[in-house]
Design a protein around this motif. Structure first.
Motif, PDB file in Angstrom:
ATOM      1  N   LYS A 341       0.834  -1.206   0.000  1.00 64.95           N
ATOM      2  CA  LYS A 341       0.000   0.000   0.000  1.00 64.95           C
ATOM      3  C   LYS A 341       0.864   1.250   0.000  1.00 64.95           C
ATOM      4  CE  LYS A 341      -3.689   2.342   2.525  1.00 64.95           C
ATOM      5  NZ  LYS A 341      -4.586   2.308   3.721  1.00 64.95           N
ATOM      6  N   ARG A 342       1.924   1.226   0.799  1.00 60.98           N
ATOM      7  CA  ARG A 342       2.788   2.406   0.919  1.00 60.98           C
ATOM      8  C   ARG A 342       3.567   2.676  -0.370  1.00 60.98           C
ATOM      9  NH1 ARG A 342       5.174   0.722   5.036  1.00 60.98           N
ATOM     10  NH2 ARG A 342       7.206   0.067   4.210  1.00 60.98           N
ATOM     11  N   GLY A 345       0.502   1.653  -3.638  1.00 57.27           N
ATOM     12  CA  GLY A 345      -0.883   2.097  -3.547  1.00 57.27           C
ATOM     13  C   GLY A 345      -1.866   0.963  -3.739  1.00 57.27           C
ATOM     14  N   TYR A 346      -1.401  -0.276  -3.566  1.00 60.82           N
ATOM     15  CA  TYR A 346      -2.246  -1.463  -3.729  1.00 60.82           C
ATOM     16  C   TYR A 346      -2.508  -2.082  -2.372  1.00 60.82           C
ATOM     17  CZ  TYR A 346      -3.653  -6.240  -4.842  1.00 60.82           C
ATOM     18  OH  TYR A 346      -4.324  -7.427  -4.904  1.00 60.82           O
ATOM     19  N   GLU A 347      -3.759  -2.455  -2.140  1.00 63.85           N
ATOM     20  CA  GLU A 347      -4.112  -3.054  -0.860  1.00 63.85           C
ATOM     21  C   GLU A 347      -5.156  -4.133  -1.068  1.00 63.85           C
ATOM     22  OE1 GLU A 347      -5.285  -1.607   3.665  1.00 63.85           O
ATOM     23  OE2 GLU A 347      -5.815  -0.340   1.958  1.00 63.85           O
ATOM     24  N   GLU A 362      -4.525  -5.149 -11.538  1.00 64.91           N
ATOM     25  CA  GLU A 362      -4.375  -3.942 -10.725  1.00 64.91           C
ATOM     26  C   GLU A 362      -2.936  -3.796 -10.228  1.00 64.91           C
ATOM     27  OE1 GLU A 362      -6.044  -1.714  -6.694  1.00 64.91           O
ATOM     28  OE2 GLU A 362      -6.995  -3.580  -7.365  1.00 64.91           O
ATOM     29  N   ARG A 366      -0.434  -0.676 -11.217  1.00 60.74           N
ATOM     30  CA  ARG A 366       0.169   0.183 -10.185  1.00 60.74           C
ATOM     31  C   ARG A 366       1.701   0.093 -10.231  1.00 60.74           C
ATOM     32  NH1 ARG A 366      -3.360   2.465  -6.643  1.00 60.74           N
ATOM     33  NH2 ARG A 366      -5.520   1.718  -6.745  1.00 60.74           N
ATOM     34  N   GLN A 369       2.814   2.347 -12.994  1.00 59.26           N
ATOM     35  CA  GLN A 369       2.759   3.743 -12.549  1.00 59.26           C
ATOM     36  C   GLN A 369       3.972   4.072 -11.685  1.00 59.26           C
ATOM     37  OE1 GLN A 369      -1.032   3.914 -10.558  1.00 59.26           O
ATOM     38  NE2 GLN A 369      -2.206   3.717 -12.462  1.00 59.26           N
ATOM     39  N   LEU A 370       4.385   3.123 -10.843  1.00 58.36           N
ATOM     40  CA  LEU A 370       5.573   3.333 -10.013  1.00 58.36           C
ATOM     41  C   LEU A 370       6.809   3.525 -10.879  1.00 58.36           C
ATOM     42  CD1 LEU A 370       7.027   3.306  -7.218  1.00 58.36           C
ATOM     43  CD2 LEU A 370       7.246   0.814  -7.510  1.00 58.36           C
ATOM     44  N   ARG A 373       7.015   6.841 -12.398  1.00 62.81           N
ATOM     45  CA  ARG A 373       7.390   7.902 -11.445  1.00 62.81           C
ATOM     46  C   ARG A 373       8.877   7.884 -11.104  1.00 62.81           C
ATOM     47  NH1 ARG A 373       2.938   6.041  -8.553  1.00 62.81           N
ATOM     48  NH2 ARG A 373       4.304   5.321  -6.864  1.00 62.81           N
TER      49      ARG A 373
END
Length: 377
Positions: A341-342, A345-347, A362, A366, A369-370, A373
């Motif tokens: 999650k940290r 952003g997946y939980e 998902e 994510r 996306q990481l 960034r």
């Protein structure tokens, strides 16, 4: 005996290594390499064939176009080609991809361990096993996608592969060589047996300990258990000190070698001792006797099956999976998922088999996306 047919599904990094190892010897089986890209398959297979030809071998290699996502077409292809053995190397993202992240991000994300990434490993082998069932063929399936956990999950719907490769097997060469040195014995006289889940097996030959995770290790000389005469702690320390190795993408070579030992055993009329994760649909890794007609545990005399199961389930918890239920659903560790999650952003607290593909998509999104960034190392 008729020459067996081995199909390698997925001709990426590991599949390519397995192909090269299988065909560079005089007793190479008929091999079919399968994947989605016909042109790539042909060129990559030809590279291996031509290299083997350079070395004096005459391999028999064919290609087949398969998209594992298309279960019906995959089943039709399998029914037509009828491989005796299938080695599946497919997953939605190779485990080593994260090692290309910048080190500070990688160090943080590694704290999640591999458990929360389970859907990435599970989705394609689930689809392939559905295709195998639909094909109606009699074949053995060896799987590379986190067999320590995926086989137990797939067994809940009667779709578990026959055997896994890598993980526990990857620890064996260094431990065996270190044990032979400790005994002062020729390597051919020495074998070892290790019961351990993936978390422990990634650490034992690298660190000389398992970071607290349970395991059971035995040493044999000429078939006799001599563990009581050996300083096991020293064997572990020697393995880590004497045999450090490259990991990541390059290190996949060792996993490929473990796959070849399993494939050789599956083609043999005689039982061969190998190490396998997920054998007999069990959680974690075990020593096993394997032949073309059977797979059975090779537990040391001082270790019961129930204790072996406890060891492996204990290791799975370190992996970030608190429980695999009888219905195949998974409960994740809050601590490990908090890292996901940290960083991503997946939980997710639980996973059901029927939800694995959606969750895998998902996670992959994510992760992309990481990377966008932070870039790669």
């Amino acid at each position: 005996m008729t020459q067996p047919t081995v199909m390698i599904v997925g001709l990426g990094n590991m599949g390519g290594h397995v192909l090269d190892m299988l065909i560079r010897r005089p007793d190479s089986p008929r091999i079919i390499v399968a994947g989605r890209d016909a042109e790539y398959l042909e060129r990559r297979a030809n590279l291996s064939v031509l290299a083997a030809t350079h070395l004096g071998y005459q391999p028999n290699v064919e290609t087949a176009v398969i998209d594992v996502h298309d279960i019906d077409h995959t089943a039709e292809t399998l029914a037509h080609l009828r491989p005796d053995i299938i080695l599946s190397t497919v997953s939605l993202q190779a485990w080593w991809v994260v090692t290309e992240l910048p080190k500070p991000i990688l160090d943080e994300l590694n704290q999640a361990e591999i458990g929360p990434w389970l859907p990435i490993q599970l989705t394609l082998i689930y689809k392939l096993m559905q295709a195998v069932r639909a094909s109606g063929i009699d074949t053995k399936v060896a799987n590379a996608a986190l067999p320590d956990a995926t086989h137990r999950i797939l067994d809940s719907v009667g779709l578990a592969p026959d055997i896994g490769i890598g993980n526990v097997a990857n620890a064996i060469p260094a431990l065996r060589r270190a044990a032979a040195e400790e005994l002062g014995a020729p390597l051919p006289q020495v074998t070892v047996r290790l019961v351990a889940e993936h978390f422990a097996t990634t650490r034992l030959p690298r660190k000389g300990h398992a970071d607290g995770a349970p395991f059971h290790f035995s040493v044999y000389r000429d078939g006799t258990d001599v563990t009581q005469t050996v300083d096991v702690d020293q064997v572990l320390k020697t393995a880590a000190a004497r045999y450090p190795r490259i990991g990541g993408k390059v290190g996949v070579m060792l996993t490929a070698a473990s796959a070849v030992t399993v494939l050789d055993a599956l083609m043999s009329e005689n039982e061969i001792l190998v190490h396998s994760p997920g054998a007999l649909n069990l959680i974690g890794g075990y020593p096993v006797w394997v032949s073309n007609s059977s797979v059975s545990l090779a537990l040391p005399d001082d270790l019961s099956l129930e204790e072996a199961k406890r060891i492996n389930m204990g290791g799975l918890v370190y992996e970030g999976i608190d429980e695999i239920r009888d219905d195949g659903s998974v409960r994740y560790s809050e601590k490990n998922m908090a890292v996901m999650k940290r960083v991503l952003g997946y939980e997710c607290s639980t996973m059901r088999l029927e939800d694995s593909e959606h969750q895998a998509e998902e996670i992959a999104a994510r992760y992309a996306q990481l990377v966008e960034r932070v870039g790669t190392a």
